[in-house]
Design a protein around this motif. Structure first.
Motif, PDB file in Angstrom:
ATOM      1  N   SER A 167       0.832  -1.030   0.005  1.00  0.00           N
ATOM      2  CA  SER A 167       0.063  -0.160  -0.126  1.00  0.00           C
ATOM      3  C   SER A 167       0.881   1.384  -0.061  1.00  0.00           C
ATOM      4  O   SER A 167       0.316   2.296  -0.351  1.00  0.00           O
ATOM      5  CB  SER A 167      -0.865  -0.140   1.161  1.00  0.00           C
ATOM      6  N   SER A 168       2.089   0.928   0.536  1.00  0.00           N
ATOM      7  CA  SER A 168       2.970   2.321   0.361  1.00  0.00           C
ATOM      8  C   SER A 168       3.518   2.609  -0.981  1.00  0.00           C
ATOM      9  O   SER A 168       4.098   1.750  -1.640  1.00  0.00           O
ATOM     10  CB  SER A 168       4.103   2.131   1.409  1.00  0.00           C
ATOM     11  N   GLU A 169       3.141   4.057  -1.299  1.00  0.00           N
ATOM     12  CA  GLU A 169       3.557   4.229  -2.635  1.00  0.00           C
ATOM     13  C   GLU A 169       5.220   4.480  -2.887  1.00  0.00           C
ATOM     14  O   GLU A 169       5.481   3.950  -3.776  1.00  0.00           O
ATOM     15  CB  GLU A 169       2.962   5.537  -2.929  1.00  0.00           C
ATOM     16  N   ALA A 170       5.733   4.758  -1.755  1.00  0.00           N
ATOM     17  CA  ALA A 170       7.354   5.058  -1.635  1.00  0.00           C
ATOM     18  C   ALA A 170       7.934   3.527  -1.932  1.00  0.00           C
ATOM     19  O   ALA A 170       8.807   3.450  -2.609  1.00  0.00           O
ATOM     20  CB  ALA A 170       7.666   5.697  -0.359  1.00  0.00           C
ATOM     21  N   LYS A 171       7.305   2.522  -1.119  1.00  0.00           N
ATOM     22  CA  LYS A 171       7.897   1.413  -1.283  1.00  0.00           C
ATOM     23  C   LYS A 171       7.606   0.585  -2.688  1.00  0.00           C
ATOM     24  O   LYS A 171       8.331   0.016  -3.220  1.00  0.00           O
ATOM     25  CB  LYS A 171       7.177   0.394  -0.202  1.00  0.00           C
ATOM     26  N   PRO A 197      22.076  -1.521 -24.837  1.00  0.00           N
ATOM     27  CA  PRO A 197      21.204  -1.386 -23.630  1.00  0.00           C
ATOM     28  C   PRO A 197      21.027  -0.090 -23.358  1.00  0.00           C
ATOM     29  O   PRO A 197      22.222   0.486 -23.241  1.00  0.00           O
ATOM     30  CB  PRO A 197      21.749  -2.437 -22.430  1.00  0.00           C
ATOM     31  N   ASP A 198      19.742   0.435 -23.201  1.00  0.00           N
ATOM     32  CA  ASP A 198      19.679   1.677 -22.865  1.00  0.00           C
ATOM     33  C   ASP A 198      18.785   1.708 -21.636  1.00  0.00           C
ATOM     34  O   ASP A 198      17.673   1.007 -21.573  1.00  0.00           O
ATOM     35  CB  ASP A 198      18.774   2.475 -23.882  1.00  0.00           C
ATOM     36  N   LYS A 199      19.310   2.509 -20.516  1.00  0.00           N
ATOM     37  CA  LYS A 199      18.471   2.526 -19.202  1.00  0.00           C
ATOM     38  C   LYS A 199      17.160   2.969 -19.408  1.00  0.00           C
ATOM     39  O   LYS A 199      16.135   2.494 -18.918  1.00  0.00           O
ATOM     40  CB  LYS A 199      19.381   3.621 -18.217  1.00  0.00           C
ATOM     41  N   LYS A 200      16.835   3.942 -20.426  1.00  0.00           N
ATOM     42  CA  LYS A 200      15.646   4.420 -20.601  1.00  0.00           C
ATOM     43  C   LYS A 200      14.636   3.523 -21.191  1.00  0.00           C
ATOM     44  O   LYS A 200      13.336   3.754 -21.111  1.00  0.00           O
ATOM     45  CB  LYS A 200      15.674   5.752 -21.563  1.00  0.00           C
ATOM     46  N   LEU A 201      15.023   2.194 -21.723  1.00  0.00           N
ATOM     47  CA  LEU A 201      14.211   1.618 -22.020  1.00  0.00           C
ATOM     48  C   LEU A 201      14.076   0.224 -21.287  1.00  0.00           C
ATOM     49  O   LEU A 201      13.423  -0.807 -21.554  1.00  0.00           O
ATOM     50  CB  LEU A 201      14.515   0.978 -23.509  1.00  0.00           C
ATOM     51  N   CYS A 202      14.595   0.408 -19.931  1.00  0.00           N
ATOM     52  CA  CYS A 202      14.420  -0.921 -19.045  1.00  0.00           C
ATOM     53  C   CYS A 202      13.238  -0.539 -17.999  1.00  0.00           C
ATOM     54  O   CYS A 202      13.507   0.391 -17.117  1.00  0.00           O
ATOM     55  CB  CYS A 202      15.639  -0.985 -18.357  1.00  0.00           C
ATOM     56  N   LEU A 203      12.278  -0.945 -18.037  1.00  0.00           N
ATOM     57  CA  LEU A 203      11.036  -0.507 -17.225  1.00  0.00           C
ATOM     58  C   LEU A 203      10.349  -1.360 -16.421  1.00  0.00           C
ATOM     59  O   LEU A 203      10.123  -2.752 -17.194  1.00  0.00           O
ATOM     60  CB  LEU A 203       9.960   0.043 -18.305  1.00  0.00           C
ATOM     61  N   ALA A 204      10.088  -1.155 -15.294  1.00  0.00           N
ATOM     62  CA  ALA A 204       9.227  -1.842 -14.406  1.00  0.00           C
ATOM     63  C   ALA A 204       7.817  -1.167 -14.210  1.00  0.00           C
ATOM     64  O   ALA A 204       7.738   0.112 -13.902  1.00  0.00           O
ATOM     65  CB  ALA A 204       9.907  -2.083 -12.942  1.00  0.00           C
ATOM     66  N   VAL A 205       6.808  -1.850 -14.770  1.00  0.00           N
ATOM     67  CA  VAL A 205       5.501  -1.112 -15.143  1.00  0.00           C
ATOM     68  C   VAL A 205       4.604  -1.562 -13.951  1.00  0.00           C
ATOM     69  O   VAL A 205       4.265  -2.793 -13.866  1.00  0.00           O
ATOM     70  CB  VAL A 205       4.919  -1.456 -16.391  1.00  0.00           C
ATOM     71  N   ASP A 206       3.880  -0.618 -13.026  1.00  0.00           N
ATOM     72  CA  ASP A 206       3.160  -0.997 -12.142  1.00  0.00           C
ATOM     73  C   ASP A 206       1.684  -0.717 -12.545  1.00  0.00           C
ATOM     74  O   ASP A 206       1.314   0.457 -13.089  1.00  0.00           O
ATOM     75  CB  ASP A 206       3.357   0.043 -10.924  1.00  0.00           C
ATOM     76  N   VAL A 207       1.181  -1.945 -13.151  1.00  0.00           N
ATOM     77  CA  VAL A 207       0.023  -1.691 -14.042  1.00  0.00           C
ATOM     78  C   VAL A 207      -1.253  -1.095 -13.415  1.00  0.00           C
ATOM     79  O   VAL A 207      -1.915  -0.100 -14.121  1.00  0.00           O
ATOM     80  CB  VAL A 207      -0.460  -3.382 -14.440  1.00  0.00           C
ATOM     81  N   PHE A 208      -1.491  -1.362 -11.818  1.00  0.00           N
ATOM     82  CA  PHE A 208      -2.579  -0.638 -11.276  1.00  0.00           C
ATOM     83  C   PHE A 208      -2.400   0.829 -11.052  1.00  0.00           C
ATOM     84  O   PHE A 208      -3.289   1.359 -11.073  1.00  0.00           O
ATOM     85  CB  PHE A 208      -2.946  -1.479  -9.912  1.00  0.00           C
ATOM     86  N   THR A 209      -1.268   1.239 -10.935  1.00  0.00           N
ATOM     87  CA  THR A 209      -0.975   2.702 -10.718  1.00  0.00           C
ATOM     88  C   THR A 209      -0.716   3.230 -11.858  1.00  0.00           C
ATOM     89  O   THR A 209      -0.888   4.761 -12.158  1.00  0.00           O
ATOM     90  CB  THR A 209       0.066   2.971  -9.904  1.00  0.00           C
TER      91      THR A 209
END
Length: 250
Positions: A167-171, A197-209
């Motif tokens: 639930s913590s946005e920061a975490k 490799p490009d850092k800008k193209l490495c993404l962890a996507v939080d689907v619900f937010t």
């Protein structure tokens, strides 16, 4: 008489998922022990949570035309699955939340920037990062490719995160940054034949937010390395759950 399906598996050697490492870095001592237990004695599941939502979103992103029929068909399937007379409470809940996940991703699609990116589905089996004391599985959902004038693509990858447990946005943000850092490391280890490799193209996507995070620098990798050493040192000391029915730990 049929063979009863085992509830648990067993890993003799230290190995965790990217999500487990991300959670471990922020966890209390008690929670850290639980994470190691879950990794050493993984629960077997016939249907992984959000698997159909993930499948639909990956198909959508991997389709060069980005046809919405992938999302529509996924939602229709999930509605029918959840409304089946024999659907368990778990299946009903997973169907409902998976529908919410697909809708959340569709709302955030333009903001996330995927519209301009060439995304490709990944092979079923991917190598694990093995440079630290514990292996880490980085199960990327799509690779990302951007052509350049040199003829060599800039590359990256994305993982879709569906967890609503934190639930913590920061975490949530910090965990996403850890996972993105592992994605970037994965690209540098196993995808150099495809491009730079490009850092800008490495993404962890939080689907619900409807948000995404990119990787951090060497300090984050140092923290991951230290966590792997701690996990490896404790691995054989962690006892199985009380209802464990898997192989006897060696």
């Amino acid at each position: 008489m049929g063979i009863t399906e085992k509830r648990y598996g067993y890993r003799a050697n230290p190995q965790l998922s990217a999500a487990q490492i991300a959670a471990y870095l922020l966890a209390s001592p008690t929670r850290r022990k639980s994470i190691i237990r879950d990794a050493r004695f993984p629960k077997r599941s016939i249907v992984a949570q959000y698997s159909k939502a993930r499948e639909g979103l990956v198909s959508f992103l991997g389709d060069g035309t980005r046809s919405l029929h992938h999302l529509v068909d996924t939602t229709d399937y999930l509605e029918k699955r959840g409304n089946r007379a024999d659907a368990s409470d778990w299946l009903k809940r997973d169907s409902r939340m998976s529908i919410e996940a697909v809708a959340a991703f569709q709302r955030a699609y333009n903001k996330l920037g995927f519209r301009l990116l060439d995304c490709r589905e990944t092979p079923a089996r991917l190598p694990a990062l093995d440079e630290w004391a514990a292996k880490i599985s980085v199960d990327i959902d799509v690779t990302i490719h951007v052509p350049t004038e040199t003829g060599k693509d800039r590359i990256g990858a994305a993982i879709l995160l569906f967890s609503r447990g934190e639930s913590s946005e920061a975490k949530r943000i910090e965990q996403s940054k850890t996972i993105a850092s592992l994605i970037f490391r994965f690209c540098n280890r196993f995808m150099l034949d495809r491009g730079d490799p490009d850092k800008k193209l490495c993404l962890a996507v939080d689907v619900f937010t409807g948000s995404s995070q990119g990787p951090q620098g060497q300090r984050k990798l140092d923290h991951i390395r230290d966590a792997c050493e701690e996990i490896a040192a404790r691995w054989d000391t962690i006892n199985p759950p009380e209802d464990y029915d898997g192989p006897s730990p060696g």
